[in-house]
Design a protein around this motif. Structure first.
Motif, PDB file in Angstrom:
ATOM      1  N   ILE A 116      20.505  -3.578 -25.668  1.00 18.62           N
ATOM      2  CA  ILE A 116      21.807  -4.213 -25.474  1.00 18.62           C
ATOM      3  C   ILE A 116      22.436  -3.758 -24.162  1.00 18.62           C
ATOM      4  O   ILE A 116      23.081  -4.557 -23.463  1.00 18.62           O
ATOM      5  N   TYR A 156      28.703  -1.728 -21.277  1.00 22.85           N
ATOM      6  CA  TYR A 156      28.141  -1.218 -22.530  1.00 22.85           C
ATOM      7  C   TYR A 156      28.966  -0.090 -23.142  1.00 22.85           C
ATOM      8  O   TYR A 156      29.234  -0.131 -24.360  1.00 22.85           O
ATOM      9  N   TYR A 193      30.721  -0.146 -26.797  1.00 23.00           N
ATOM     10  CA  TYR A 193      30.453   0.863 -27.831  1.00 23.00           C
ATOM     11  C   TYR A 193      31.740   1.522 -28.309  1.00 23.00           C
ATOM     12  O   TYR A 193      31.976   1.636 -29.528  1.00 23.00           O
ATOM     13  N   ALA A 209      33.770  -0.834 -30.255  1.00 18.87           N
ATOM     14  CA  ALA A 209      33.226  -0.999 -31.607  1.00 18.87           C
ATOM     15  C   ALA A 209      33.664   0.137 -32.520  1.00 18.87           C
ATOM     16  O   ALA A 209      33.975  -0.085 -33.702  1.00 18.87           O
ATOM     17  N   ALA A 227      27.489  -2.623 -34.700  1.00 17.93           N
ATOM     18  CA  ALA A 227      27.817  -3.572 -33.631  1.00 17.93           C
ATOM     19  C   ALA A 227      26.626  -3.766 -32.699  1.00 17.93           C
ATOM     20  O   ALA A 227      26.288  -4.902 -32.322  1.00 17.93           O
ATOM     21  N   VAL A 228      25.987  -2.674 -32.324  1.00 17.48           N
ATOM     22  CA  VAL A 228      24.808  -2.742 -31.460  1.00 17.48           C
ATOM     23  C   VAL A 228      23.681  -3.501 -32.146  1.00 17.48           C
ATOM     24  O   VAL A 228      23.043  -4.383 -31.559  1.00 17.48           O
ATOM     25  N   ALA A 232      24.445  -7.258 -32.416  1.00 18.56           N
ATOM     26  CA  ALA A 232      24.329  -7.897 -31.106  1.00 18.56           C
ATOM     27  C   ALA A 232      22.854  -8.181 -30.810  1.00 18.56           C
ATOM     28  O   ALA A 232      22.496  -9.255 -30.302  1.00 18.56           O
ATOM     29  N   GLY A 285      30.234  -6.745 -32.873  1.00 20.21           N
ATOM     30  CA  GLY A 285      29.060  -6.858 -32.022  1.00 20.21           C
ATOM     31  C   GLY A 285      28.716  -8.302 -31.699  1.00 20.21           C
ATOM     32  O   GLY A 285      28.415  -8.644 -30.549  1.00 20.21           O
TER      33      GLY A 285
END
Length: 208
Positions: A72, A86, A90, A93, A122-123, A126, A179
């Motif tokens: 991601i 990113y 994060y 999130a 979330a990661v 995604a 995400g």
């Protein structure tokens, strides 16, 4: 290379390890709503995600983050050209995933929460949006990512309503939604990509 993801993992492992040995540090970083509400320690809405209940809790989250976070990070770097996207995703999130629990328990002195699970969700979601048919391993059992996602959401909703297992399922759900929505907000056409992928099953290991 995915330097930001590796840095987030390193910081989380280090802080969690320190908190295992230092109760005062754990108490200061954990999400405890009265400390946020009365003492205005708003940093707890983020710092709770850098400590964990035990080594197994830490290992599960960080292994998942290692395998999916790097992918991601590369996608977001490619879309924006910035290494800041990113970490913003994060940390956002962590904040968004805990807000439902915090608001629900704002006046509850007995409530506490810790762990990176919301941000890790979330990661992971995604990634699933980008590669729904990739084969991922859940407790060493291979499963298509989209099938795992459906089970994960259904199970989390059921357990959130049932309660009693001391796991913050609402954070998992809020993180998963964040995400997906964050990535779609970056590039709405990703939804068309998701539908195209969904209609053309290809079972790739980890989206390779």
């Amino acid at each position: 290379m995915t330097p930001v993801n590796l840095l987030l993992i390193a910081i989380t492992v280090l802080v969690s390890w320190m908190a295992f040995k230092n109760r005062a540090l754990a108490d200061r970083l954990i999400l405890w709503p009265p400390a946020v509400d009365r003492k205005r320690q708003y940093d707890r809405l983020i710092t709770y995600g850098f400590i964990h209940a035990d080594l197994a809790h830490l290992a599960f989250n960080m292994i998942t983050l290692f395998f999916f976070g790097g992918q991601i990070e590369r996608v977001m770097l490619g879309l924006t050209g910035s290494y800041l996207t990113y970490p913003a995703f994060y940390l956002g999130a962590l904040l968004v995933s805990i807000l439902p629990s915090y608001l629900k328990n704002q006046k509850n002195p007995n409530y506490m929460s810790l762990g990176a699970s919301g941000a890790v969700s979330a990661v992971l979601f995604a990634f699933i949006l980008l590669s729904p048919w990739s084969i991922i391993f859940v407790f060493f059992i291979p499963a298509p990512a989209i099938i795992y996602a459906a089970f994960y959401v259904g199970y989390s909703i059921w357990m959130d309503r049932r309660g009693g297992d001391r796991i913050n399922h609402s954070a998992h759900l809020a993180g998963a939604a964040f995400g997906v929505l964050f990535l779609l907000a970056m590039r709405p056409e990703i939804f068309q990509h998701f539908l195209a992928e969904l209609s053309n099953p290809r079972f790739n290991l980890m989206g390779g």
